[in-house]
Motif scaffolding. Structure first.
Motif, mmCIF file in Angstrom:
data_model
loop_
_atom_site.group_PDB
_atom_site.id
_atom_site.type_symbol
_atom_site.label_atom_id
_atom_site.label_comp_id
_atom_site.label_asym_id
_atom_site.label_seq_id
_atom_site.Cartn_x
_atom_site.Cartn_y
_atom_site.Cartn_z
ATOM 1 N N UNK A 71 -23.648 -2.267 -11.211
ATOM 2 C CA UNK A 71 -23.701 -3.678 -10.846
ATOM 3 C C UNK A 71 -23.074 -4.563 -11.900
ATOM 4 N N UNK A 143 -15.310 -4.198 0.564
ATOM 5 C CA UNK A 143 -14.596 -4.837 1.670
ATOM 6 C C UNK A 143 -13.750 -5.987 1.152
ATOM 7 N N UNK A 150 -15.129 -9.170 -0.955
ATOM 8 C CA UNK A 150 -16.394 -9.618 -0.364
ATOM 9 C C UNK A 150 -17.541 -9.208 -1.286
ATOM 10 N N UNK A 151 -18.424 -10.140 -1.590
ATOM 11 C CA UNK A 151 -19.524 -9.865 -2.523
ATOM 12 C C UNK A 151 -20.917 -9.888 -1.897
ATOM 13 N N UNK A 152 -21.210 -10.897 -1.084
ATOM 14 C CA UNK A 152 -22.573 -11.076 -0.599
ATOM 15 C C UNK A 152 -23.488 -11.529 -1.724
ATOM 16 N N UNK A 156 -24.033 -7.627 -4.066
ATOM 17 C CA UNK A 156 -24.604 -6.339 -3.674
ATOM 18 C C UNK A 156 -24.009 -5.749 -2.396
ATOM 19 N N UNK A 157 -23.127 -6.499 -1.735
ATOM 20 C CA UNK A 157 -22.618 -6.054 -0.438
ATOM 21 C C UNK A 157 -21.896 -4.721 -0.531
ATOM 22 N N UNK A 158 -21.946 -3.954 0.559
ATOM 23 C CA UNK A 158 -21.084 -2.794 0.711
ATOM 24 C C UNK A 158 -21.679 -1.444 0.347
ATOM 25 N N UNK A 159 -22.981 -1.378 0.087
ATOM 26 C CA UNK A 159 -23.583 -0.091 -0.305
ATOM 27 C C UNK A 159 -23.765 0.820 0.914
ATOM 28 N N UNK A 160 -22.632 1.116 1.544
ATOM 29 C CA UNK A 160 -22.660 1.896 2.777
ATOM 30 C C UNK A 160 -23.280 3.277 2.579
ATOM 31 N N UNK A 162 -25.918 3.926 1.290
ATOM 32 C CA UNK A 162 -27.375 3.865 1.434
ATOM 33 C C UNK A 162 -27.815 3.357 2.801
ATOM 34 N N UNK A 163 -26.908 3.430 3.771
ATOM 35 C CA UNK A 163 -27.337 3.233 5.152
ATOM 36 C C UNK A 163 -28.085 4.489 5.581
ATOM 37 N N UNK A 174 -32.041 7.033 -4.790
ATOM 38 C CA UNK A 174 -32.509 5.643 -4.696
ATOM 39 C C UNK A 174 -33.960 5.564 -4.240
ATOM 40 N N UNK A 251 -20.198 0.024 10.503
ATOM 41 C CA UNK A 251 -19.481 -0.801 9.524
ATOM 42 C C UNK A 251 -18.337 -1.579 10.176
#
Lengths: 322, 322
Positions: A71, A143, A150-152, A156-160, A162-163, A174, A251
């Protein structure tokens, strides 16, 4: 002609690359990270490497971009948490800038830098909306939306990775169970193969990796067994590809990229993985998300991070990127 | 003081609202859509309504924003496809602007306008990253990223209602099976209740909606039965809430919003739906996505679309929104 430096900090090595303003890499230097000797040691070595690159080329460096795992507070230039490096709230940008007598230094998360490199100078070139994915130890994603990272909230955005997915039994580092990256990553593919061997399934891999050698089995070995017609290896690739396809179906429905660029070790499996992935994606998402969607292997696995970091620094200097 | 008009075009009604530059609604007018009489008829009526609002208030309108269902090319001002209105590639912005002697007119998708209204003047006020969701006939969603509406390739981003989910048996109008909105929407809740009655499950709803009256059962009736202790109604809300929580777990992991604003008819179920939703979301996503995440009911279900459209028009005129 202006010059920039991109720095890619990994757990094992640091690569510094001098680029021109178009992102062409003019020279690189690579060194061990030596994070165990502390952040200031790493900062000094990065400073030395950059000064040497600039001196040898006889150029001035306009700005430096650094990709850091974990991070990152890209606005403040801080490594908020990089477990593998032992960094917590480490002001890496300011410290490297000080080593370079005030040359502007910008940091970002390594996968964002990688995706930015592929978007500007790799497989995502020419597209406004790029979803970048790396399949390595985990599954990381970033992204780019209309040319902007892209951040969010909290970046934290984009932690695909951990879907959560049905059909994945593994507990993730995690703390959750069923995270996509526990199965869909280079490590995840190796893990499935080791499980298959341990369960006594009939596979070439059992002969190649008996007993105490099992730990050394990698995703590349699964690809090799696949090519020799091994049914278990094939089943693992099919299963992994389908899971990735299902994850990507969600996604693309949310993000709607023009192109997905897939890199990292497991991407070397190519169509062994990408064919079942694409089939599942087309089964699971509305056709208007995938009929014009490009899915490409990364073109610059080696230096996307360096190029992305250098070009990100250029955009930050020019105020074109947040 | 500048004045703007926001227009919310629905399948049944059109609402026009005159606002000041802060988005305060000064006057509104509502009329039947009458889309069966053609696009030009609708355009004329919108033009008349706006002129009347401006005349009665004695003000000049600086710009007009229009929210249209379906796919919209917001850059060109075209309704690309609005099935309920019978529009295809209809240049709504240019045509309404012509009716108003050249006042600038901007269009966007209705859920984006709604989310923008909630973000600027409703439950999402003060947050940079807002995920807006409406639970009505379907499940529609839009994302605001760092104050900017998120579009993705072709403006298609955000169709969260068409994420496929395990445990949903219904075929969707889109052709896929298991789309989130077939169960998680006002219609989806009613559908599950009708199925339960048809299957002979023991529920108050069976007595309240016998035989030919079953079609009139709504999500609000399920809430009423829930409050009377009906176990089947409770089970439907739990199941729906969990499915929504699972879908949101994926969405927050990819988008990382600061706040989720939930509107539409089914949001009136409140904690009957939101409690199991939140529980499942916390089970299914990394805690650092939800520990600071706000989840709120929409504050402006009635006029978020009008306010959002007016303020979007203001931002477009000022070049602050794409």
């Amino acid at each position: 002609m202006e010059h920039y430096v991109g720095v890619d900090i990994g757990g094992t090595n640091i690569v510094c690359g001098l680029t021109d303003e178009a992102g062409n890499v003019l020279a690189t230097s690579k060194m061990a990270t030596e994070s165990d000797k502390g952040g200031e040691h790493v900062v000094r070595r990065i400073g030395e490497a950059i000064r040497k690159l600039a001196e040898e080329a006889g150029v001035q460096v306009k700005a430096v971009g650094i990709g850091v795992p974990g991070f990152v507070d890209h606005k403040q230039g801080i490594s908020v948490l990089a477990v593998n490096l032992g960094w917590k709230d480490f002001p890496i940008a300011g410290n490297v800038s000080r080593e370079l007598n005030g040359v502007p230094v910008f940091v970002n998360n390594d996968v964002r830098m990688y995706t930015y490199g592929e978007a500007v100078a790799g497989a995502g070139r020419g597209y406004a909306n790029v979803l970048g994915i790396t399949l390595g130890t985990g599954l990381a994603a970033a992204m780019i939306n209309d040319g902007q990272l892209y951040y969010g909230a909290g970046g934290r955005a984009g932690e695909m990775g951990h879907i959560g997915m049905e059909g994945i039994p593994y507990r993730c580092n995690c703390g959750l169970t069923g995270c996509l990256e526990t199965a869909v990553s280079a490590s995840g593919i190796a893990r499935q193969a080791k499980d298959a061997v341990a369960q006594g399934k009939p596979t070439l891999l059992a002969q190649l990796f008996p007993g105490d050698r099992l730990d050394s089995l990698t995703a590349a070995d699964v690809s090799r067994a696949y090519d020799q017609g091994d049914a278990v290896a094939r089943e693992i690739m099919e299963h992994t590809g389908k899971l990735l396809g299902k994850g990507l179906a969600s996604a693309i429905t949310l993000f709607s990229p023009d192109v997905i660029v897939i890199g990292g070790g497991a991407a070397l499996a190519g169509d062994r993985l990408f064919r079942p992935m694409r089939e599942e994606l087309e089964r699971s998402a509305l056709d208007f998300y995938w009929k014009d969607l490009q899915i490409k292997a990364a073109e610059r696995n080696e230096d996307a991070g360096v190029v992305g970091s250098a070009l990100y620094a250029k955009e930050r200097v020019q105020g074109l990127q947040a």
